[in-house]
Design a protein around this motif. Structure first.
Motif, PDB file in Angstrom:
ATOM      1  N   LEU A 209      -2.617   3.238  -9.694  1.00  0.00           N
ATOM      2  CA  LEU A 209      -2.050   4.350  -8.944  1.00  0.00           C
ATOM      3  C   LEU A 209      -2.503   5.666  -9.576  1.00  0.00           C
ATOM      4  O   LEU A 209      -2.699   5.762 -10.783  1.00  0.00           O
ATOM      5  CB  LEU A 209      -0.522   4.299  -8.977  1.00  0.00           C
ATOM      6  CG  LEU A 209       0.181   3.063  -8.443  1.00  0.00           C
ATOM      7  CD1 LEU A 209       1.693   3.272  -8.529  1.00  0.00           C
ATOM      8  CD2 LEU A 209      -0.238   2.723  -7.024  1.00  0.00           C
ATOM      9  N   GLY A 210      -2.629   6.693  -8.740  1.00  0.00           N
ATOM     10  CA  GLY A 210      -2.880   8.028  -9.264  1.00  0.00           C
ATOM     11  C   GLY A 210      -1.642   8.585  -9.947  1.00  0.00           C
ATOM     12  O   GLY A 210      -0.530   8.064  -9.810  1.00  0.00           O
TER      13      GLY A 210
ATOM     14  N   GLN B 112       1.164   9.686  -7.490  1.00  0.00           N
ATOM     15  CA  GLN B 112       1.706   8.497  -6.811  1.00  0.00           C
ATOM     16  C   GLN B 112       2.564   7.690  -7.774  1.00  0.00           C
ATOM     17  O   GLN B 112       3.647   7.209  -7.415  1.00  0.00           O
ATOM     18  CB  GLN B 112       0.538   7.669  -6.281  1.00  0.00           C
ATOM     19  CG  GLN B 112       0.924   6.480  -5.415  1.00  0.00           C
ATOM     20  CD  GLN B 112      -0.296   5.665  -5.032  1.00  0.00           C
ATOM     21  OE1 GLN B 112      -1.320   5.715  -5.712  1.00  0.00           O
ATOM     22  NE2 GLN B 112      -0.201   4.918  -3.947  1.00  0.00           N
TER      23      GLN B 112
ATOM     24  N   ASP C 161       1.273  -4.070  -4.918  1.00  0.00           N
ATOM     25  CA  ASP C 161      -0.016  -3.424  -5.162  1.00  0.00           C
ATOM     26  C   ASP C 161      -1.086  -4.436  -5.559  1.00  0.00           C
ATOM     27  O   ASP C 161      -2.006  -4.119  -6.301  1.00  0.00           O
ATOM     28  CB  ASP C 161       0.126  -2.352  -6.250  1.00  0.00           C
ATOM     29  CG  ASP C 161      -1.082  -1.432  -6.328  1.00  0.00           C
ATOM     30  OD1 ASP C 161      -1.831  -1.352  -5.337  1.00  0.00           O
ATOM     31  OD2 ASP C 161      -1.270  -0.801  -7.377  1.00  0.00           O
TER      32      ASP C 161
ATOM     33  N   ASP D  19       1.048   0.102  -1.883  1.00  0.00           N
ATOM     34  CA  ASP D  19      -0.134   0.944  -2.042  1.00  0.00           C
ATOM     35  C   ASP D  19      -1.208   0.566  -1.019  1.00  0.00           C
ATOM     36  O   ASP D  19      -1.239  -0.558  -0.506  1.00  0.00           O
ATOM     37  CB  ASP D  19      -0.669   0.759  -3.465  1.00  0.00           C
ATOM     38  CG  ASP D  19      -1.760   1.740  -3.831  1.00  0.00           C
ATOM     39  OD1 ASP D  19      -1.833   2.818  -3.208  1.00  0.00           O
ATOM     40  OD2 ASP D  19      -2.535   1.437  -4.758  1.00  0.00           O
ATOM     41  N   ASN D  20      -2.116   1.507  -0.741  1.00  0.00           N
ATOM     42  CA  ASN D  20      -3.348   1.277   0.025  1.00  0.00           C
ATOM     43  C   ASN D  20      -3.141   0.968   1.507  1.00  0.00           C
ATOM     44  O   ASN D  20      -4.090   0.560   2.188  1.00  0.00           O
ATOM     45  CB  ASN D  20      -4.168   0.136  -0.597  1.00  0.00           C
ATOM     46  CG  ASN D  20      -4.721   0.505  -1.958  1.00  0.00           C
ATOM     47  OD1 ASN D  20      -5.216   1.612  -2.155  1.00  0.00           O
ATOM     48  ND2 ASN D  20      -4.623  -0.411  -2.905  1.00  0.00           N
TER      49      ASN D  20
ATOM     50  N   ALA E 145      -5.385   3.475   3.475  1.00  0.00           N
ATOM     51  CA  ALA E 145      -6.816   3.310   3.229  1.00  0.00           C
ATOM     52  C   ALA E 145      -7.335   1.983   3.764  1.00  0.00           C
ATOM     53  O   ALA E 145      -8.501   1.879   4.159  1.00  0.00           O
ATOM     54  CB  ALA E 145      -7.097   3.421   1.732  1.00  0.00           C
TER      55      ALA E 145
ATOM     56  N   TYR F 213       0.438   9.469   0.054  1.00  0.00           N
ATOM     57  CA  TYR F 213      -0.240   9.250  -1.221  1.00  0.00           C
ATOM     58  C   TYR F 213      -1.393   8.289  -1.008  1.00  0.00           C
ATOM     59  O   TYR F 213      -1.242   7.242  -0.365  1.00  0.00           O
ATOM     60  CB  TYR F 213       0.717   8.672  -2.268  1.00  0.00           C
ATOM     61  CG  TYR F 213       1.744   9.658  -2.753  1.00  0.00           C
ATOM     62  CD1 TYR F 213       1.378  10.720  -3.584  1.00  0.00           C
ATOM     63  CD2 TYR F 213       3.075   9.545  -2.381  1.00  0.00           C
ATOM     64  CE1 TYR F 213       2.323  11.633  -4.028  1.00  0.00           C
ATOM     65  CE2 TYR F 213       4.021  10.444  -2.824  1.00  0.00           C
ATOM     66  CZ  TYR F 213       3.635  11.488  -3.644  1.00  0.00           C
ATOM     67  OH  TYR F 213       4.571  12.398  -4.071  1.00  0.00           O
ATOM     68  N   LYS F 214      -2.552   8.637  -1.532  1.00  0.00           N
ATOM     69  CA  LYS F 214      -3.728   7.760  -1.517  1.00  0.00           C
ATOM     70  C   LYS F 214      -4.075   7.313  -0.099  1.00  0.00           C
ATOM     71  O   LYS F 214      -4.343   6.145   0.161  1.00  0.00           O
ATOM     72  CB  LYS F 214      -3.462   6.547  -2.403  1.00  0.00           C
ATOM     73  CG  LYS F 214      -4.695   5.928  -3.047  1.00  0.00           C
ATOM     74  CD  LYS F 214      -4.219   4.858  -4.006  1.00  0.00           C
ATOM     75  CE  LYS F 214      -5.330   4.206  -4.758  1.00  0.00           C
ATOM     76  NZ  LYS F 214      -4.801   3.181  -5.701  1.00  0.00           N
TER      77      LYS F 214
ATOM     78  N   THR G 268       0.869   5.499   1.775  1.00  0.00           N
ATOM     79  CA  THR G 268       1.648   4.524   1.017  1.00  0.00           C
ATOM     80  C   THR G 268       2.907   4.207   1.815  1.00  0.00           C
ATOM     81  O   THR G 268       3.594   5.124   2.277  1.00  0.00           O
ATOM     82  CB  THR G 268       2.021   5.092  -0.369  1.00  0.00           C
ATOM     83  OG1 THR G 268       0.827   5.308  -1.122  1.00  0.00           O
ATOM     84  CG2 THR G 268       2.935   4.146  -1.134  1.00  0.00           C
TER      85      THR G 268
END
Length: 229
Positions: free
Chosen positions: A66-67, A70, A162, A188-189, A192, A218-219, A222
């Motif tokens: 994760l960033g 995030q 994740d 997450d993701n 994307a 986020y990213k 999320t």
């Protein structure tokens, strides 16, 4: 360190480890994007990727973390629900594990149960957690999450989903009966890799399954889901 630095939320020991790990993750990003080059048409079009059985091995040496912002969001969510028991699918090198364990400790104590398929990554994650001073709050299990989480105790207050997307729904279904009312699931993701997660998101947003679910930016997107019954 300034108040705008997400790492300012943490004690100096954990923050120091995470600063190094986040920087290493940043340096890996260009190489990881190259590894995804063959997947770009499907990702851009929002279609599921078609990967050969060995494709997961492309990332056995990658952080996939994760960033900072995030991860700080996950820390804040864990503090908000006063999480004492957290489940993490996809520990990798332990970046998010440290953030979540810091939240559990700051809530008064508890355990982050991490899962990682690759033994070498699991060992490095354990070393990073020890370096951050959080080993007493972490249990990293090595192997297939559908096996390592089978004997999971409840109630679970927060889950970070994740790992690889093709297993995300099966792992969530396994953990869901142990999620308490009000528990948070962060995935997450989802933006994307929206093709890979289409069925997952559809399941979460079906009211019959007991969640209220929204997307946060986020990213690339999320998914944040609350267990409501």
């Amino acid at each position: 360190m300034t108040s705008r630095d997400p790492l300012a939320l943490l004690d100096t020991r954990a923050a120091g480890v995470l600063r190094r790990l986040h920087s290493a993750n940043d340096r890996q990003l260009p190489r990881n994007l190259l590894r995804l080059a063959g997947d770009l048409p499907a990702l851009v079009l929002g279609r599921p990727r078609r990967r050969p059985p060995a494709a997961a091995g492309r990332f056995d040496d990658a952080f996939l973390a994760l960033g900072r912002k995030q991860a700080a969001y996950c820390y804040a969510q864990a503090r908000a629900v006063r999480a004492r028991r957290v489940v993490e699918f996809g520990t990798s090198f332990g970046v998010s594990t440290i953030w979540l364990a810091a939240a559990v400790r700051d809530n008064g104590g508890g355990t982050v149960i991490g899962t990682e398929m690759v033994p070498e990554k699991a060992e490095r994650a354990r070393a990073h957690v020890r370096e951050a001073g959080l080993a007493d709050h972490v249990d990293i299990r090595t192997g297939n999450a559908l096996e390592t989480l089978r004997d999971l105790d409840g109630p679970v207050d927060l889950m970070l989903n994740d790992g690889f997307p093709d297993a995300a729904l099966d792992v969530l279904r396994l953990v869901a009966p142990r999620l308490r009312t009000g528990a948070v699931v962060i995935t997450d993701n989802v933006g994307a890799m929206r093709g890979d997660y289409a069925g997952y998101v559809s399941w979460l947003r079906d009211p019959a399954h007991g969640f209220v679910s929204v997307r946060v930016p986020y990213k690339g997107g999320t998914e944040v889901s609350i267990r409501v019954d």
